[in-house]
Design an enzyme around this catalytic site. Structure first.
Site, PDB file in Angstrom:
ATOM      1  N   ASN A  12       1.063  -1.171   0.096  1.00  3.12           N
ATOM      2  CA  ASN A  12      -0.076   0.017  -0.077  1.00  3.12           C
ATOM      3  C   ASN A  12       0.827   1.273   0.120  1.00  3.12           C
ATOM      4  OD1 ASN A  12      -2.504   1.592   0.279  1.00  3.12           O
ATOM      5  ND2 ASN A  12      -1.825   1.829   2.459  1.00  3.12           N
ATOM      6  N   HIS A  34       0.906   4.994   1.407  1.00  2.00           N
ATOM      7  CA  HIS A  34      -0.025   6.070   2.276  1.00  2.00           C
ATOM      8  C   HIS A  34       0.673   7.442   2.324  1.00  2.00           C
ATOM      9  CE1 HIS A  34      -2.456   6.761   5.930  1.00  2.00           C
ATOM     10  NE2 HIS A  34      -1.337   7.262   6.266  1.00  2.00           N
ATOM     11  N   SER A  88       4.922   6.851   2.317  1.00  3.68           N
ATOM     12  CA  SER A  88       5.236   5.692   2.485  1.00  3.68           C
ATOM     13  C   SER A  88       4.550   4.578   1.852  1.00  3.68           C
ATOM     14  CB  SER A  88       5.042   5.382   4.222  1.00  3.68           C
ATOM     15  OG  SER A  88       5.486   6.498   5.072  1.00  3.68           O
ATOM     16  N   ASP A 145      -2.253   0.455   8.264  1.00  2.00           N
ATOM     17  CA  ASP A 145      -1.065   1.240   7.730  1.00  2.00           C
ATOM     18  C   ASP A 145       0.282   0.952   8.873  1.00  2.00           C
ATOM     19  OD1 ASP A 145      -2.832   2.485   6.009  1.00  2.00           O
ATOM     20  OD2 ASP A 145      -3.325   3.909   7.330  1.00  2.00           O
TER      21      ASP A 145
HETATM   22  C1  GAR Z   1      -3.104   9.106  -2.754  1.00  2.33           C
HETATM   23  O1  GAR Z   1      -2.361  10.097  -2.064  1.00  2.33           O
HETATM   24  C2  GAR Z   1      -2.778   7.987  -1.992  1.00  2.33           C
HETATM   25  O2  GAR Z   1      -1.538   7.962  -1.075  1.00  2.33           O
HETATM   26  C3  GAR Z   1      -3.875   7.942  -0.756  1.00  2.33           C
HETATM   27  O3  GAR Z   1      -5.160   8.603  -1.589  1.00  2.33           O
HETATM   28  C4  GAR Z   1      -4.780   8.941  -2.902  1.00  2.33           C
HETATM   29  C5  GAR Z   1      -5.066   8.653  -3.829  1.00  2.33           C
HETATM   30  O4  GAR Z   1      -4.889   9.066  -5.055  1.00  2.33           O
HETATM   31  N1  GAR Z   1      -4.184   6.983   0.013  1.00  2.33           N
HETATM   32  C6  GAR Z   1      -4.747   6.704   1.320  1.00  2.33           C
HETATM   33  O5  GAR Z   1      -4.951   7.871   1.676  1.00  2.33           O
HETATM   34  C7  GAR Z   1      -5.091   5.487   1.421  1.00  2.33           C
HETATM   35  N2  GAR Z   1      -5.458   5.191   2.942  1.00  2.33           N
HETATM   36  P1  GAR Z   1      -4.928   8.256  -6.441  1.00  2.33           P
HETATM   37  O6  GAR Z   1      -5.962   7.849  -6.461  1.00  2.33           O
HETATM   38  O7  GAR Z   1      -4.809   9.573  -7.510  1.00  2.33           O
HETATM   39  O8  GAR Z   1      -3.707   7.423  -6.391  1.00  2.33           O
END
Ligand code: GAR
Length: 184
Positions: free
Chosen positions: A103, A105, A132, A141
């Site tokens: 994942n 994060h 991360s 996480d």
């Molecule tokens: C990203 O910033 C990712 O790190 C975060 O959501 C966004 C998704 O953007 N993920 C989380 O918060 C997981 N809990 P994306 O759909 O454009 O990749």
């Protein structure tokens, strides 16, 4: 290359970065989403990647996850990469794919697990934020850290400006870490 299935819930910009950086180390064999309207799904389809979309609404989490596992297996996925996937995976799903789910994060874990990471970092007066990549375990996480990138928090940042700075680094970090992980 190792076969990777990617789970998304929305925009999918990290998924796009992973697809565009695919190499000898890994290839993306399916993009799956809990949200049939996720913009990233259309992008994946246009790029010739098989997609799978199913909402858990109405069928329940167990049936939904069993279907996702089925789609991943059918595509031959060996690794599952979460990319903006906004649901908690059950203990059963984690056990099925033990050690093979990663994942990204948007915080410097172990700080700011969960949601609203950028605002929490700003509110805490932190001078640095980041992203991360980690192995997914039953605990949110908290699995083994595989890689991290730090960015400065600038005076005047709000959650949006900070998120954009972090996201640019997510797009560099995730493909690099996934390639290393696939090779190990
Ligand atoms: C990203 O910033 C990712 O790190 C975060 O959501 C966004 C998704 O953007 N993920 C989380 O918060 C997981 N809990 P994306 O759909 O454009 O990749």
């Amino acid at each position: 290359p190792k076969s990777v299935g990617i789970l998304i819930s929305g925009r999918g910009s990290n998924m796009m970065a992973l697809v565009e950086a695919a190499s000898d180390a890994y290839e993306v064999v399916v993009v799956a989403s809990d949200n049939p309207a996720a913009p990233g799904l259309a992008w994946a389809r246009e790029h010739g990647i098989p997609t799978f979309a199913l909402s858990p609404k109405g069928i329940g989490k167990a049936a939904y996850e069993a279907a996702v596992t089925g789609a991943l297996r059918e595509a031959g996925a060996e690794i599952v990469a979460l990319a903006g996937y906004m649901r908690l995976l059950s203990d059963e799903f984690v056990a099925t794919w033990r050690g093979r789910v990663v994942n990204i994060h948007p915080s410097l874990l172990p700080k700011y697990k969960g949601l609203d990471t950028h605002q929490r970092a700003i509110d805490a007066g932190d001078l640095e934020a980041g992203c991360s990549v980690h192995i997914v375990t039953e605990e949110l996480d908290a699995g083994e850290l595989l890689g991290q990138t730090t960015v400065p928090i600038e005076p005047g940042d709000d959650a949006e400006t900070l998120a954009a700075r972090v996201l640019a680094e997510e797009h560099r970090l995730y493909p690099r870490v996934l390639a290393d992980f696939a090779a190990r």
